[in-house]
Design a protein around this motif. Structure first.
Motif, mmCIF file in Angstrom:
data_model
loop_
_atom_site.group_PDB
_atom_site.id
_atom_site.type_symbol
_atom_site.label_atom_id
_atom_site.label_comp_id
_atom_site.label_asym_id
_atom_site.label_seq_id
_atom_site.Cartn_x
_atom_site.Cartn_y
_atom_site.Cartn_z
ATOM 1 N N HIS A 39 -9.061 -5.195 -5.793
ATOM 2 C CA HIS A 39 -10.200 -6.102 -5.679
ATOM 3 C C HIS A 39 -11.253 -5.782 -6.731
ATOM 4 O O HIS A 39 -11.683 -4.631 -6.856
ATOM 5 C CB HIS A 39 -10.812 -5.994 -4.280
ATOM 6 N N CYS A 83 -5.086 -5.739 -1.698
ATOM 7 C CA CYS A 83 -5.330 -6.252 -3.052
ATOM 8 C C CYS A 83 -6.027 -5.213 -3.926
ATOM 9 O O CYS A 83 -6.723 -4.316 -3.429
ATOM 10 C CB CYS A 83 -6.208 -7.495 -3.001
ATOM 11 N N VAL A 85 -4.522 -16.011 -1.187
ATOM 12 C CA VAL A 85 -4.243 -14.599 -1.471
ATOM 13 C C VAL A 85 -3.305 -14.021 -0.434
ATOM 14 O O VAL A 85 -2.404 -13.229 -0.768
ATOM 15 C CB VAL A 85 -5.563 -13.807 -1.537
ATOM 16 N N PRO A 103 0.426 -5.107 -5.685
ATOM 17 C CA PRO A 103 -0.862 -5.600 -5.181
ATOM 18 C C PRO A 103 -1.404 -6.748 -6.023
ATOM 19 O O PRO A 103 -1.351 -6.716 -7.257
ATOM 20 C CB PRO A 103 -1.771 -4.364 -5.278
ATOM 21 N N ILE A 104 -1.935 -7.753 -5.345
ATOM 22 C CA ILE A 104 -2.536 -8.899 -6.023
ATOM 23 C C ILE A 104 -3.898 -8.493 -6.587
ATOM 24 O O ILE A 104 -4.702 -7.852 -5.921
ATOM 25 C CB ILE A 104 -2.726 -10.077 -5.048
ATOM 26 N N LYS A 105 -4.149 -8.884 -7.822
ATOM 27 C CA LYS A 105 -5.476 -8.690 -8.417
ATOM 28 C C LYS A 105 -6.361 -9.850 -7.960
ATOM 29 O O LYS A 105 -6.107 -11.003 -8.306
ATOM 30 C CB LYS A 105 -5.385 -8.657 -9.939
ATOM 31 N N ALA A 106 -7.371 -9.517 -7.160
ATOM 32 C CA ALA A 106 -8.262 -10.544 -6.602
ATOM 33 C C ALA A 106 -9.667 -10.384 -7.176
ATOM 34 O O ALA A 106 -10.207 -9.270 -7.216
ATOM 35 C CB ALA A 106 -8.298 -10.428 -5.081
ATOM 36 N N ALA A 133 -9.648 -8.495 1.174
ATOM 37 C CA ALA A 133 -8.866 -7.867 0.106
ATOM 38 C C ALA A 133 -8.271 -6.537 0.571
ATOM 39 O O ALA A 133 -7.106 -6.222 0.280
ATOM 40 C CB ALA A 133 -9.747 -7.657 -1.120
ATOM 41 N N ALA A 169 0.278 -12.402 -1.303
ATOM 42 C CA ALA A 169 0.598 -11.024 -0.954
ATOM 43 C C ALA A 169 1.957 -10.919 -0.270
ATOM 44 O O ALA A 169 2.664 -9.920 -0.443
ATOM 45 C CB ALA A 169 -0.501 -10.449 -0.059
#
Length: 633
Positions: free
Chosen positions: A312, A310, A272, A282-285, A305, A276
């Motif tokens: 999250h 993220c 992650v 934003p990364i969907k975690a 996160a 990033a």
């Protein structure tokens, strides 16, 4: 990403389109977006497509311009843009932007030399109409599955066994050795399957079969442990950072949103964090939680996160929910599956699929960077072997003393396992001992007598070593390399990658594993052992490489893994789900397990006298599988 199926009946016997369509329809979950079938007299294949790259133009099968070649495939080729440029210069006239066409062009151009040029995951079928020749190939690490069956003079294949079981006239019988594998390890040892008539194409192998004769199978990749010593510690750490950043970037290639699974451990945090740094949003975690248990990592994941910015999303999993979904989880597998993470992967994939089509996962890091506790335990056992052999009679006597205390009983069991591990001849054998879910003495009681005598051997781990690692030079490898090789080539494709593929694809979700790009694996295996296992610290170089991306102490927690809290759950209400599954199943009358012994395991675990959680879970999943595949039929 797709699911594929096909039948090369041979001998001029026609294949009907309905046969291939029916096979493909059994795996619609792998590809709900599109479908395609191609019939060429006694040959037919098809696919179900999950559109990830070239959403509009990637319909399969894809054909060469002259119509000679056709391809269906399941997977992703991450370096296809670079290969495409080279193949375009060679003269291939591309009609799509898909990696599928790139793969076909690469095979037409280079033949079997193409496989080593690909970076990705795949199970592929290529048809040569001119030569009437089928080629099947599977990626080097076995990330994507591919099964086949040789019956009635032909060959049937598919991404899942269920496709083959639809083929007219084919028969299937249970493989007793597969049942033994399952109760020993929680999965069937590849290339075997639970069916006598079906086997998996092994990772890094290619199969060719023409109009006559037997198939030709050869290996095109295998891991090489060739450590280099030309870099300093600081240089290895920097090289790890650069190589990992590059492999994650390539694995983010997609025309759809890419998310990630985040557990809070080193591996997923590294993935992650690298994502990033490359992402523009934003990364969907996605994180699985086990409220109130000792393995809940949601707080750690939430802190990471937040640090990485993220989006999250946390999904708690309670024992009663897990029990209710066991039949659905098992139904996503063709074979009985007792992988520790099968339930959480399936459940978390269901959540993630509501938001994204692709996730990146941290699988593979422990195998290539020596991250498992069992690897360190095996090394300790190997070093202790000479002393324990001398003390063996005394230790054996102490082990026979019955302890009333739960804590002392656990210590006695662990001491017995460690002594047995030390007495083994190699770390290949310690690998098999360390990954079993039931001990030889438990199986001796658990199996019905006839089944036990037919399947169990006096030295089971030595027999398995001879089966998988009997080639010249294997015994000369360093003990840590032996264990890592076994993890990478046996446990990884048979269990870990299998449950990741099935759990994710059950919900039409593509799971990618950047640690297992074979090019990254090739590079990692040149790293000196002390950069992997540094004292008692596993994954040393990786930990150091990602430190600048995270806050202090972010990855100092003990490794918990992506698993179910068996010991705690089976001491509570979850146990009733397992017992009901066994008692109500035809599996209890199948001639494999002794009913009284099964009840004894439940009683001992419930009383806290032993931790039988893994084998009890396996008994439950086998019972469910039996009802779904044997009694139901």
């Amino acid at each position: 990403m797709c699911g594929i199926a096909g039948w090369y009946r041979r001998q001029g016997r026609p294949v009907e389109q309905a046969d291939i369509t029916r096979a493909c329809d059994t795996i619609i979950h792998r590809g709900p977006d599109d479908s395609g079938v191609h019939i060429d007299r006694d040959f037919g294949f098809g696919m179900r497509r999950l559109s990830i790259i070239d959403l509009e133009g990637g319909h399969q099968p894809i054909f060469s311009e002259d119509g000679r070649w056709a391809i269906t495939y399941n997977g992703e080729i991450y370096n296809h843009p670079e290969l495409r440029a080279e193949l375009d210069a060679w003269g291939w006239k591309f009609r799509t932007n898909s990696d599928t066409e790139t793969l076909l062009a690469a095979y037409v151009r280079w033949g079997d030399d193409a496989w080593s040029k690909l970076e990705g995951m795949y199970g592929v079928a290529i048809w040569d109409a001119k030569e009437r020749r089928l080629t099947l190939a599977r990626d080097p690490l076995g990330i994507k599955p591919l099964y086949y069956s040789l019956q009635q003079g032909g060959i049937a294949w598919g991404s899942e066994i269920r496709t083959i079981r639809t083929i007219p006239g084919h028969e299937f019988s249970i493989r007793a050795r597969g049942v033994h594998d399952f109760f020993m390890f929680g999965h069937i040892g590849k290339p075997r399957t639970i069916w006598n008539e079906v086997q998996s194409l092994e990772p890094g192998h290619v199969l060719h079969i023409g109009a006559e004769g037997e198939p030709e199978i050869r290996r095109f990749w295998h891991p090489r442990f060739e450590a280099r010593h030309d870099l300093s510690e600081a240089q290895w750490i920097e090289a790890t950072r650069e190589e990992f950043m590059a492999t994650v970037k390539r694995h983010m290639l997609a025309d759809v949103t890419v998310g990630a699974f985040l557990s809070g451990g080193v591996d997923s945090s590294a993935v992650v964090a690298a994502m990033a740094s490359h992402a523009s949003a934003p990364i969907k975690a996605f994180t699985m939680g086990f409220p109130g248990t000792s393995i809940d990592e949601t707080d750690a994941a939430a802190r990471i996160a937040k640090h990485l910015g993220c989006e999250h999303i946390i999904l708690p999993l309670e024992p009663q929910d897990a029990g209710m979904m066991l039949p659905q989880v098992q139904a996503s597998h063709d074979e009985p599956c007792a992988a520790t993470a099968a339930v959480p992967v399936w459940h978390l994939s269901k959540l993630a699929a509501e938001h994204v089509k692709v996730v990146l996962c941290g699988e593979g890091s422990d195998e290539i960077f020596a991250g498992y506790k069992r690897q360190r335990t095996a090394l300790a056992a190997a070093r202790s072997a000479p002393y324990l052999r001398a003390l063996a009679p005394l230790i054996a006597g102490l082990e026979r003393i019955p302890f009333g205390s739960k804590r002392l009983n656990y210590l006695r069991q662990n001491a017995r396992r460690f002594r047995m591990s030390a007495m083994l001849d190699s770390n290949f054998q310690r690998f098999f001992q360390g990954t079993q879910i039931s001990t030889p003495w438990v199986r001796e009681e658990l199996y019905q007598r006839g089944f036990y005598e037919r399947q169990e051997t006096e030295k089971p781990f030595a027999a398995l070593e001879a089966e998988y690692f009997g080639w010249p030079g294997a015994r000369d490898m360093h003990p840590l390399d032996q264990f890592m090789l076994a993890d990478l080539t046996v446990h990884m494709p048979s269990s870990l990658l299998n449950r990741t593929d099935r759990g994710s694809m059950a919900h039409s979700l593509e799971a990618r594993v950047p640690f297992l790009s074979h090019k990254f694996v090739d590079w990692s295996l040149t790293m000196p052992r002390e950069m992997k296992l540094h004292g008692k610290t596993g994954k040393y170089a990786l930990r150091k490489a990602i430190e600048p991306w995270l806050f202090e102490g972010a990855i100092d927690n003990r490794k918990l893994g992506f698993q179910l809290p068996f010991a705690e759950w089976f001491s509570g209400g979850f146990s009733s789900f397992a017992q009901e599954a066994w008692n109500g199943s035809g599996a209890s009358q199948a001639g494999y397990l002794d009913n009284q012994a099964v009840e004894k395991l439940f009683a001992e675990h419930g009383a806290g006298l032993a931790n039988h959680g893994r084998i009890l879970y396996a008994i439950a999943m086998f019972s469910i599988w039996w009802d779904q595949n044997i009694d139901a039929r």
